[in-house]
Design an enzyme around this catalytic site. Structure first.
Site, mmCIF file in Angstrom:
data_model
loop_
_atom_site.group_PDB
_atom_site.id
_atom_site.type_symbol
_atom_site.label_atom_id
_atom_site.label_comp_id
_atom_site.label_asym_id
_atom_site.label_seq_id
_atom_site.Cartn_x
_atom_site.Cartn_y
_atom_site.Cartn_z
ATOM 1 C CG HIS A 1 -2.025 -1.056 1.106
ATOM 2 N ND1 HIS A 1 -2.575 -2.265 2.119
ATOM 3 C CD2 HIS A 1 -2.598 -1.728 -0.009
ATOM 4 C CE1 HIS A 1 -3.387 -2.379 1.420
ATOM 5 N NE2 HIS A 1 -3.656 -2.417 0.182
ATOM 6 C CB SER B 1 -5.240 -2.402 -3.177
ATOM 7 O OG SER B 1 -6.425 -3.414 -3.639
ATOM 8 C CD GLU C 1 -12.748 -10.930 -4.730
ATOM 9 O OE1 GLU C 1 -13.017 -12.195 -4.754
ATOM 10 O OE2 GLU C 1 -11.986 -10.197 -4.665
ATOM 11 C CG ASP D 1 -10.115 -15.120 -14.138
ATOM 12 O OD1 ASP D 1 -9.719 -15.693 -12.998
ATOM 13 O OD2 ASP D 1 -9.675 -14.540 -15.253
ATOM 14 C CG ASP E 1 -2.250 -8.542 -4.054
ATOM 15 O OD1 ASP E 1 -2.252 -8.907 -3.467
ATOM 16 O OD2 ASP E 1 -3.095 -7.892 -2.771
#
Length: 290
Positions: A18, A109, A127, A152, A173
């Site tokens: 971050h 984030s 998500e 995805d 990430d």
């Protein structure tokens, strides 16, 4: 394995990720032209540090908790200021500075990106897990600039690049809960870069299986993507097999100020976050500018 970031929110790896994210966003915001943020593995957005999951591991106490209690030079405080101010917004005054005032919540984030962008910028958060996605939608709120997508991550890189703004940051990430995640990330970066070569890419990875990390770096080197910076942050000097000993970030097309800023701020964070009180930071170019 079903990864749940609520166990790990605010730990040393979140701090590193971050801080880098906030410095990149600060740079992008210096120009009036709009930009887009694509967060491929967005998570829940906001985490309860006093909830059962976070209390079970207590990882945040050696992460964001240690940072808030530490003393830094004026130069380091300035570099940390945007991120630290945002953490403060989600907590009562003085939270995290001592045991009597515990930190309650930690922004992930998506909320960092939301806070450090302007009205003209746009945000895409991916998500796939339904419960986590609902939490993210609630955390983001009714922000017309932001979309939460049940997509995805690797499909999103093809579907949403290049952005119409032609400026932007792609944060990748993965949870690293499945075999082959390093290869998927390298392959995803190479394909995305072909579509959006001028974008900034930030890829987070764990340092646990050293052979997998080395293979990942070699794969990135073979891709020959110019201006690929590697950041390695170790929290212990001696690595143990199958134990998280640090984390890294690969940044493609980093802002010209980023490497020097990170040498300053991460070197100051290393002894604060390290389990042995020392830590180590290394920045190197996997592929320099042509």
């Amino acid at each position: 394995m079903n990864y749940r970031h609520s166990f790990h929110a605010g730990n040393f790896a979140d701090v590193v990720k971050h801080v880098v994210l906030a410095r990149i966003l600060a740079y992008l915001g210096q120009k009036d032209a709009p930009f887009r943020v694509l967060d491929t593995h967005a998570g829940a957005g906001l985490y309860d540090l006093q909830g059962e999951d976070a209390r079970r591991t207590g990882e945040w106490e050696a992460g964001i908790g240690a940072v808030l209690r530490a003393e830094f030079s004026p130069a380091v405080r300035e570099l940390l200021a945007p991120w630290r101010a945002l953490v403060a917004e989600f907590n009562p005054p003085g939270a995290g500075t001592d045991d009597a005032h515990p930190l309650g919540r930690y922004p992930g984030s998506p909320l960092i990106a939301q806070a450090l962008t302007r009205p003209q910028d746009r945000l895409l958060f991916c998500e796939t897990e339904p419960g986590v996605r609902r939490a993210l939608e609630e955390a983001v709120g009714r922000d017309a600039r932001a979309k939460v997508l049940p997509m995805d991550a690797w499909q999103a890189l093809g579907a949403h690049l290049p952005p119409k703004e032609r400026r932007g940051l792609v944060l990748i990430d993965p949870p690293f809960e499945q075999p082959g995640e390093f290869h998927r990330m390298a392959e995803g970066l190479e394909n995305a870069h072909k579509r959006f070569a001028t974008g900034i890419y930030a890829l987070w990875y764990p340092i646990k299986d050293v052979r997998a990390v080395d293979a990942f770096r070699r794969e990135l080197e073979r891709a020959h993507i110019p201006k690929t910076l590697n950041i390695q942050f170790d929290i212990r000097s001696v690595r143990q097999a199958d134990t998280l000993s640090g984390c890294g970030m690969v940044v493609v097309n980093p802002p010209f100020t980023l490497a020097d800023e990170l040498r300053t701020v991460l070197s100051a964070l290393a002894p604060v976050l390290a389990s042995d009180g020392v830590g180590r930071v290394r920045l190197s170019w996997l592929i320099p500018e042509r």
